[in-house]
Motif scaffolding. Structure first.
Motif, PDB file in Angstrom:
ATOM      1  N   VAL A 185       0.836  -1.202   0.000  1.00 49.52           N
ATOM      2  CA  VAL A 185       0.000   0.000   0.000  1.00 49.52           C
ATOM      3  C   VAL A 185       0.872   1.253   0.000  1.00 49.52           C
ATOM      4  O   VAL A 185       0.591   2.226  -0.711  1.00 49.52           O
ATOM      5  N   GLU A 202      -4.394  -6.668  -0.868  1.00 49.04           N
ATOM      6  CA  GLU A 202      -5.326  -6.743   0.266  1.00 49.04           C
ATOM      7  C   GLU A 202      -6.284  -5.560   0.241  1.00 49.04           C
ATOM      8  O   GLU A 202      -7.461  -5.694   0.600  1.00 49.04           O
ATOM      9  N   ALA A 203      -5.782  -4.411  -0.173  1.00 50.16           N
ATOM     10  CA  ALA A 203      -6.640  -3.231  -0.305  1.00 50.16           C
ATOM     11  C   ALA A 203      -7.678  -3.465  -1.395  1.00 50.16           C
ATOM     12  O   ALA A 203      -8.847  -3.080  -1.256  1.00 50.16           O
ATOM     13  N   GLN A 210       0.614  -3.204   4.474  1.00 51.24           N
ATOM     14  CA  GLN A 210      -0.156  -4.292   3.877  1.00 51.24           C
ATOM     15  C   GLN A 210       0.092  -4.351   2.374  1.00 51.24           C
ATOM     16  O   GLN A 210       0.468  -3.372   1.731  1.00 51.24           O
ATOM     17  N   ARG A 217     -13.487   2.328   7.055  1.00 48.83           N
ATOM     18  CA  ARG A 217     -12.568   1.234   6.770  1.00 48.83           C
ATOM     19  C   ARG A 217     -11.217   1.816   6.346  1.00 48.83           C
ATOM     20  O   ARG A 217     -11.148   2.834   5.657  1.00 48.83           O
ATOM     21  N   SER A 218     -10.169   1.124   6.758  1.00 42.49           N
ATOM     22  CA  SER A 218      -8.825   1.618   6.442  1.00 42.49           C
ATOM     23  C   SER A 218      -7.878   0.437   6.292  1.00 42.49           C
ATOM     24  O   SER A 218      -8.201  -0.702   6.642  1.00 42.49           O
ATOM     25  N   VAL A 219      -6.707   0.729   5.767  1.00 37.94           N
ATOM     26  CA  VAL A 219      -5.644  -0.265   5.654  1.00 37.94           C
ATOM     27  C   VAL A 219      -4.362   0.328   6.222  1.00 37.94           C
ATOM     28  O   VAL A 219      -4.269   1.541   6.436  1.00 37.94           O
ATOM     29  N   ARG A 220      -3.378  -0.523   6.414  1.00 42.73           N
ATOM     30  CA  ARG A 220      -2.072  -0.077   6.885  1.00 42.73           C
ATOM     31  C   ARG A 220      -1.123   0.045   5.692  1.00 42.73           C
ATOM     32  O   ARG A 220      -1.241  -0.686   4.708  1.00 42.73           O
ATOM     33  N   VAL A 277      -5.501   5.285   4.747  1.00 41.98           N
ATOM     34  CA  VAL A 277      -4.360   4.506   5.232  1.00 41.98           C
ATOM     35  C   VAL A 277      -3.955   5.089   6.579  1.00 41.98           C
ATOM     36  O   VAL A 277      -3.675   6.289   6.692  1.00 41.98           O
ATOM     37  N   LEU A 315      -9.914   4.130   0.116  1.00 43.98           N
ATOM     38  CA  LEU A 315      -9.574   3.677   1.457  1.00 43.98           C
ATOM     39  C   LEU A 315      -8.620   4.679   2.094  1.00 43.98           C
ATOM     40  O   LEU A 315      -7.764   5.256   1.404  1.00 43.98           O
ATOM     41  N   LEU A 338     -10.421  -5.651  -0.062  1.00 48.84           N
ATOM     42  CA  LEU A 338     -11.297  -4.908   0.847  1.00 48.84           C
ATOM     43  C   LEU A 338     -12.267  -4.031   0.049  1.00 48.84           C
ATOM     44  O   LEU A 338     -13.465  -3.955   0.368  1.00 48.84           O
TER      45      LEU A 338
END
Length: 342
Positions: A219, A305-306, A301, A295-298, A320, A318, A309
């Motif tokens: 990401v 994966e994003a 990641q 909703r969020s991602v790191r 981050v 999304l 999602l």
């Protein structure tokens, strides 16, 4: 003045007999398919021992797998070497004729040589085999005869004998080269499994391919950062949030507290739904209409994966965040498309 033509001058092309061409095409495929089925039976039951032994030798090889051949067998050897190298087995191709003129220096006692010759009598290979044996390197041969000179000199012999070539003259290597190539693939796949070689390993060997991009892109590699991140404070008006959405071009904005922790999100979709139910926007604050706990991602990641999602929740953006929930980036589906993750 008349002009004479050379006896071998090209003639005008003839019309292909469609039925005859299709017949030859089908017969070729059938002959080669039969050769592969015969080879499949050869490495089953008691006949599997040489195949298993060859895989064991290659698995225990502390150096590289060197594959050599000449003519059509050389072309097949080059492809097998490429397949092994891309699936976790260090391998290289050495031309049989060049080996006796200096390239033999590439081979060490820790290596294993796979020598390919359908007849098993290729002089170029037979001339280097004694040197290979003296230095202590293992020798695996692939030929069409168990009694060939090359087979007799080998630690393991793999037989790729075919009943006939697909060539109507039974001369041009066709079914035999197909069988050899398929056997090379079979060895490579058995080794791949024995090594526990997985998708991530394959991606590291193919960073320029689609799988490599999917499994190696994180990401953090594609997210928007700094001033490109759309965000407003929690006490901002709806109007200010809409201006931020328009300026940053992500069809959304994050809403953050004084320490930049994410507390909500507002999107173009939210605005459309709001218009249906609210008449007066002048007095609205963004905190009144935002979606809390978005909703969020790191950043660490995988980008794929994003994608998963976004697909699961049917969203195009999304946020981050770091482990403490602080905003560090923003991601749009178009960013993933440009990076060829999808």
């Amino acid at each position: 003045m008349s002009v004479s033509h050379a006896p071998n001058a090209p003639q005008a092309p003839s019309v292909v007999d469609a039925e005859r061409a299709m017949t030859f095409g089908r017969e070729t495929l059938q002959i080669e398919a039969d050769a592969l089925l015969s080879l499949k039976q050869r490495i089953a039951g008691d006949g599997a021992a040489p195949f298993v032994k060859a895989v064991q030798i290659l698995l225990n090889c502390h150096g590289r797998v060197v594959i050599s051949g000449i003519g059509k067998s050389g072309h097949i050897a080059r492809k097998i070497a490429a397949t092994l190298a891309s699936t976790g087995t260090p391998a290289l191709f050495v031309h049989a004729a060049e080996a006796s003129h200096g390239d033999l220096g590439m081979i060490t006692a820790d290596d294993t040589l796979i020598a390919i010759s359908y007849s098993g009598e290729a002089g170029e290979l037979l001339s280097i085999v004694p040197i290979i044996k003296r230095m202590g390197a293992k020798l695996i041969s692939i030929t069409g005869s168990d009694t060939s000179s090359l087979a007799k000199l080998s630690d393991v012999h793999l037989n790729v004998k075919v009943d006939k070539e697909a060539c109507p003259l039974n001369l041009a290597p066709t079914a035999s080269t197909t069988a050899t190539l398929a056997l090379g693939d079979a060895v490579a796949m058995a080794l791949l499994d024995a090594r526990g070689f997985g998708e991530e390993d394959f991606a590291r060997s193919h960073p320029g391919g689609a799988l490599g991009r999917r499994l190696l892109t994180h990401v953090r590699d594609v997210m928007r950062t700094g001033d490109a991140i759309p965000k407003v404070d929690e006490d901002a008006t709806l109007y200010a949030a809409l201006l931020e959405i328009s300026r940053k071009g992500m069809a959304m904005t994050a809403i953050v507290d004084a320490k930049d922790h994410v507390i909500g999100v507002f999107t173009d979709g939210d605005l459309r739904r709001l218009i249906e139910n609210v008449q007066d926007f002048a007095t609205l604050s963004i905190a009144e209409v935002m979606h809390r706990n978005p909703r969020s991602v790191r950043a660490e990641q995988l980008a794929v994966e994003a994608v998963e999602l976004m697909e699961e929740f049917r969203i195009n953006q999304l946020l981050v965040t770091d482990v403490d929930g602080k905003l560090v980036g923003a991601l749009h589906i178009h960013d993933l498309t440009r990076a060829k993750v999808i």
